[in-house]
Design a protein around this motif. Structure first.
Motif, PDB file in Angstrom:
ATOM      1  N   ARG B 302     -24.901  52.969 -20.275  1.00 39.09           N
ATOM      2  CA  ARG B 302     -24.888  52.975 -18.942  1.00 39.09           C
ATOM      3  C   ARG B 302     -23.496  52.703 -18.405  1.00 39.09           C
ATOM      4  NH1 ARG B 302     -30.177  50.573 -16.908  1.00 39.09           N
ATOM      5  NH2 ARG B 302     -30.739  51.958 -18.287  1.00 39.09           N
ATOM      6  N   HIS B 303     -22.982  53.202 -17.651  1.00 39.59           N
ATOM      7  CA  HIS B 303     -21.684  53.221 -16.975  1.00 39.59           C
ATOM      8  C   HIS B 303     -21.785  51.988 -15.838  1.00 39.59           C
ATOM      9  CE1 HIS B 303     -18.054  54.709 -14.506  1.00 39.59           C
ATOM     10  NE2 HIS B 303     -17.746  53.642 -15.534  1.00 39.59           N
ATOM     11  N   MET B 304     -21.031  50.974 -16.043  1.00 46.14           N
ATOM     12  CA  MET B 304     -21.263  49.827 -15.274  1.00 46.14           C
ATOM     13  C   MET B 304     -20.112  49.897 -14.221  1.00 46.14           C
ATOM     14  SD  MET B 304     -24.050  48.576 -16.221  1.00 46.14           S
ATOM     15  CE  MET B 304     -24.251  47.185 -15.571  1.00 46.14           C
ATOM     16  N   GLY B 305     -19.256  50.610 -14.000  1.00 45.30           N
ATOM     17  CA  GLY B 305     -18.151  50.855 -12.928  1.00 45.30           C
ATOM     18  C   GLY B 305     -16.886  50.142 -13.445  1.00 45.30           C
TER      19      GLY B 305
END
Lengths: 258, 307
Positions: B302-305
């Motif tokens: 998951r991309h977390m920024g």
């Protein structure tokens, strides 16, 4: 006389010890700025380069090896692992990868394991197996062993998305000293600054190194929309809402049958 | 033909998105539901990030509801008074839902909660719709009149105070269950990122005895207002509304909704409810499948920024 001999010997040693890396690397990109427009479906950027051999070397070096490492903007990612709990599959555990490249390509003329020994590869972070991918472990941020299942899963999933790649045939020689490397940018490539690190090896040792960079930016309508959404959230939201109502009204008029 | 989505950051096939909009729009117009519970999983499945999907589906549902709303408006089958009362509850429920959403996110198991909520909700609503419509069809076959408004059909809900007459729907009910339904819909909508029409329609029919004639139009009014509000809120708070995605979905959606609304007029009420029940139950089972069957890959990213 003895002293004189000693000085002479020192000079000889000093000459012999001058850096062996006298080769020069000159590289150039086919395009420094990749524009993401509405028709963007990925792009291949070509890096050209030449090796200027060491003029003072007694004889030409053996075939050179090249490794091009391209890294995209650094971002945080979480790798989650599912486990069966009370009969259903849930995300039971996760690890956070801190400021790791969102894009990573390792391009070479032959498998990196054959270019240099493991120690050199590790020290220079060459190849997906050797690139530092720091994880948050408790209060610390550190890379783990290569066999760590979260690290392996992260690299594997990124590779499946074509955002991480190790291509041992992407660098080709046009002549013994002129080469080209193709950098594959997939359709969902992240936007931002990309660093390109080119390393030249001879006989398993690093002899020259140079850098380049490219930029992936949104252009045209895509840029306008992305900027508007980011900078003028309320206006953007109101415009989208109005757009929705107008489309709805328009279709109810066009398709009116009663 | 591929187009690049500027917020989702990936190219998609424009006809695929248009087709999804068309299909969900048809269902939406037919049953008077937003269709978010169908569209959201579909878009996530083709690889768009869930956060962008939830934010970008809102304007599409708003557009579909707007066109449906206008169609029903011209037929005078919208109960404005009932719709406004539901909206009051809806506003309170949305606020409560957003608060709970924020708290639950701290615990990190929001995904599981969403999957389980979808599963529970869709299975219950689907089963109820199927059972009820089959009974109604059975009654009709035996020649009995399927009248929902017989005297004995009054429940304890009709005994509550604050009664008010809603002329267009020809019902006389307490405002308490009306507000209550609004709160529930707003709450569920905020947590699951859906308009909630597929729960609202059966609730209005079975709990308040709103006649089929006004139930869909009134439900669309609620969906339209909440989804417009959601669009603006998502754009301000998360900057995740992808107008290219929404626009493509919208154009497909409004066309589909027209045909859906017309198709629904030709179909018997109980048959319509049976179809909706089967559809809702099928999506619910899809969520159950996902929870029970071992995943192909136990890992996910998951991309977390970038901060």
């Amino acid at each position: 006389m003895r002293r004189l001999l000693g000085i002479f010997a020192l000079i000889v040693v000093a000459c012999g010890a001058r850096p062996a890396a006298a080769e020069k690397l000159i590289v150039s990109l086919s395009n420094h700025r990749v524009q993401v427009t509405s028709s963007f479906t990925g792009e291949e950027i070509v890096l050209f380069g030449t090796v200027e051999p060491d003029a003072t070397a007694p004889k030409p070096r053996p075939p050179y090896d090249l490794v091009v490492t391209v890294t995209g903007p650094r971002e945080n990612f979480r790798t989650l692992r599912k486990q069966r709990v009370a009969g259903i599959w849930v995300n039971a555990d996760s690890r956070e990868f801190v400021k790791v490249p969102s894009y990573l390509a390792v391009l070479s003329n032959r498998p990196v394991a054959k270019i240099a020994n493991a120690e050199t590869l590790r020290r220079l972070q060459i190849g997906l197996d050797h690139f530092l991918l720091p994880q948050r472990i408790g209060a610390d941020i550190a890379d783990t062993v290569r066999t760590d299942p979260y690290r392996q899963a992260f690299v594997r999933l990124k590779s499946e998305q074509k955002l991480y790649a190790e291509q041992p045939t992407a660098v080709t020689y046009l002549s013994p000293t002129v080469f080209r490397a193709s950098i594959p940018l997939p359709a969902d490539v992240p936007t931002g600054a990309f660093a390109i690190d080119v390393k030249l090896f001879a006989d398993g040792a690093l002899v020259a190194r140079t850098n380049s960079a490219l930029e992936v930016i949104k252009a045209g309508l895509e840029q306008f929309v992305a900027n508007a959404a980011e900078d003028y959230g309320l206006l953007y939201g109101l415009a989208t809402a109005l757009f929705a109502v107008v489309i709805g009204w328009f279709s109810s008029v066009v398709f009116r049958r009663d | 033909v591929q187009i690049y989505l500027p917020i989702a950051n990936l190219p998609v096939d424009v006809f695929l998105i248009f087709g999804m909009g068309l299909a969900v729009g048809f269902i939406s117009g037919m049953f008077g539901i937003g269709g978010g519970f169908l569209l959201t999983p579909l878009l996530i499945f083709i690889g768009i990030s869930p956060a962008v999907v939830v934010a970008s589906v809102a304007p599409q549902i708003a557009a579909s509801s707007a066109t449906g709303f206008l169609v029903y408006w011209r037929r005078k089958s919208i109960d404005l008074a009932l719709g406004s009362m539901l909206l009051i509850g809806g506003g309170i429920g949305t606020f409560l839902g957003v608060t709970v959403f924020t708290v639950l996110r701290e615990f990190g198991q929001l995904d599981l909660l969403i999957s389980l909520s979808y599963l529970t909700l869709l299975s219950i609503v689907g089963t109820l719709l199927i059972t009820e419509s089959l009974q109604a069809m059975n009654r009709a076959r035996q020649g009995k009149r399927a009248d929902l408004r017989k005297a004995g059909a009054h429940t304890w809900l009709h005994g509550l105070p604050l009664k008010r007459r809603f002329r267009r729907s020809r019902i006389y009910v307490s405002l308490i269950p009306v507000w209550g339904i609004g709160i529930i819909i707003g709450f569920i909508g905020a947590i699951l990122g859906i308009g909630g029409g597929f729960i609202l329609v059966p609730m209005l029919i079975y709990l308040l005895r709103v006649p089929t004639a006004t139930v869909i139009g009134t439900s669309m009014m609620l969906t339209l207002v909440t989804m417009l509000a959601a669009t603006i809120m998502h754009a301000v708070a998360n900057h995740l509304v992808d107008v290219m995605l929404s626009g493509t979905l919208m154009i497909g959606g409004v066309i589909g909704a027209q045909f859906g609304a017309q198709a629904s007029q030709k179909m018997r009420g109980e048959r319509l409810r049976l179809l909706l029940g089967l559809l809702v139950l099928a999506v619910g089972m899809r969520f159950a499948w996902q929870l029970i069957v071992p995943p192909q890959d136990i890992f996910s990213i998951r991309h977390m920024g970038s901060s």
